[in-house]
Scaffold this active site. Structure first.
Site, short mmCIF file in Angstrom:
data_model
loop_
_atom_site.label_atom_id
_atom_site.label_comp_id
_atom_site.label_asym_id
_atom_site.label_seq_id
_atom_site.Cartn_x
_atom_site.Cartn_y
_atom_site.Cartn_z
NE ARG A 147 -4.07 -1.70 -0.02
CZ ARG A 147 -5.00 -1.69 -0.96
NH1 ARG A 147 -5.01 -0.73 -1.86
NH2 ARG A 147 -5.90 -2.64 -1.04
CD GLU A 190 -2.02 3.41 -6.41
OE1 GLU A 190 -3.00 2.88 -6.98
OE2 GLU A 190 -1.26 2.78 -5.66
CG HIS A 249 -2.13 -0.83 -7.51
ND1 HIS A 249 -2.63 0.08 -6.62
CD2 HIS A 249 -2.24 -2.05 -6.88
CE1 HIS A 249 -3.05 -0.53 -5.51
NE2 HIS A 249 -2.81 -1.82 -5.65
#
Length: 344
Positions: free
Chosen positions: A256, A285, A304
């Site tokens: 994370r 992000e 990701h």
């Protein structure tokens, strides 16, 4: 049973429906919603995090559904208020971050999730990132394709480091971290683990050594993050703790973005304090155009992708479908995020 299948381009609506049909004796009455993730990034929606689509889309699609199965659709207080017949939301993610659990509990709606759905994929990805960073695989490939032959990477001071015989620290020891530890131990690494909630005997049985976080950082030539993001772990690796790492250490974050303070990273790379940095998650992000790490040395950055395997999508659909089957048969739900609702 009327069911909303709210899929996306990864765990598709059709995949969710197929998995549910395999669980139920009678084909349900499906409502469908297709969301734009991952083509469009997820984000906060109506007070929940990491969601795709709008509250209005979900409310319209529910149309009296008793059950909703989804990966990314936002289930907020507004959505629950508009869906009085809803009994369960089954989220095919490791945590139901797209659901307002307080509002769900107040509405009497059980929320289930899919722990471990991407554990194999994420563990493999983390190991790949470690290897790529420790042996300069990704950065040297990018430089070669851009026209630069880095023969100097064979010089002693710029050469990579092997996993075998190297001390590697893992921060977090859940379904993913434990898999990474076992693989690294098989490679011959000396694995340190920092996780105050882990079974220390299990850590040792997996071939790793429990360690306090600051001690782990001082001793590890490479560190990989695998903790959950909570108030306790936010910015867990900050500037002070970065300073504890040996000079030239490798740092990997595939867990994370919020676990890591990104502000000091670019300077740490330029100064050689960090020998390499491999990231799959970010504090923002996607990262902005002026992101300082874009021109920092020895950075590997992926969008990701840690859990992005076809098996993850199949497994996620199966896990939520199994919960639908349990509900339909009157059996006890297994992975419930708000168990207080079960007695109602």
């Amino acid at each position: 049973m009327r069911i909303l299948a709210a899929g996306d381009a990864f765990v598709s609506t059709d995949l969710l429906k197929k998995a549910v049909r395999a669980e139920l004796a009678v084909s349900p009455d499906f409502r469908e919603l297709s969301l734009a993730w991952p083509v469009e990034p997820f984000g906060p929606v109506g007070g929940v995090h990491e969601a795709s689509g709008t509250e209005e889309q979900v409310i319209a699609a529910l149309d009296g559904a008793e059950v909703a199965i989804t990966q990314m659709a936002p289930f907020t207080k507004k959505v629950f208020a508009a869906a009085p017949g809803l009994r369960m939301v089954s989220v095919c993610r490791g945590g139901p971050v797209n659901v307002d659990l307080v509002a769900a509990t107040e509405a009497g709606v059980a929320v289930t999730f899919a722990p471990g759905r991407n554990a194999a994929a994420a563990a493999e990805f983390a190991i790949g990132m470690l290897l790529a960073a420790m042996r300069r695989i990704a950065t040297s490939s990018a430089e070669l394709l851009a026209g630069t032959w880095r023969g100097d990477y064979y010089s002693y001071d710029k050469a990579g480091i092997e996993v075998e015989g190297t001390t590697i620290g893992l921060v977090g020891y859940g379904a993913i971290g434990s898999r990474v530890a076992r693989v690294l131990a098989a490679f011959g690494a000396h694995v340190l683990v920092s996780d105050p909630y882990a079974d220390q005997d299990r850590v040792r049985a997996d071939g790793a050594e429990p360690a306090e976080l600051d001690d782990l950082l001082r001793r590890s030539a490479a560190v990989s993050l695998h903790a959950r993001l909570t108030d306790e772990t936010r910015n867990l690796i900050d500037e002070r703790r970065l300073g504890l790492l040996p000079h030239g250490a490798v740092l990997v974050n595939t867990a994370r973005g919020g676990l890591l303070d990104y502000a000091p990273l670019a300077e740490a790379l330029r100064a050689g304090k960090l020998g390499a940095l491999a990231l799959d998650v970010y504090d923002v992000e996607p990262p902005p155009p002026d992101w300082p790490l874009r021109d920092a040395p020895n950075v590997i950055a992926t969008p990701h992708l840690g859990g992005a395997s076809r098996q993850t999508a199949d497994r996620a659909a199966r896990i939520v479908a199994e919960e639908v089957g349990r509900l339909a048969r009157g059996e006890k739900l297994v992975n419930v995020a708000n168990p207080d609702v079960l007695g109602r």
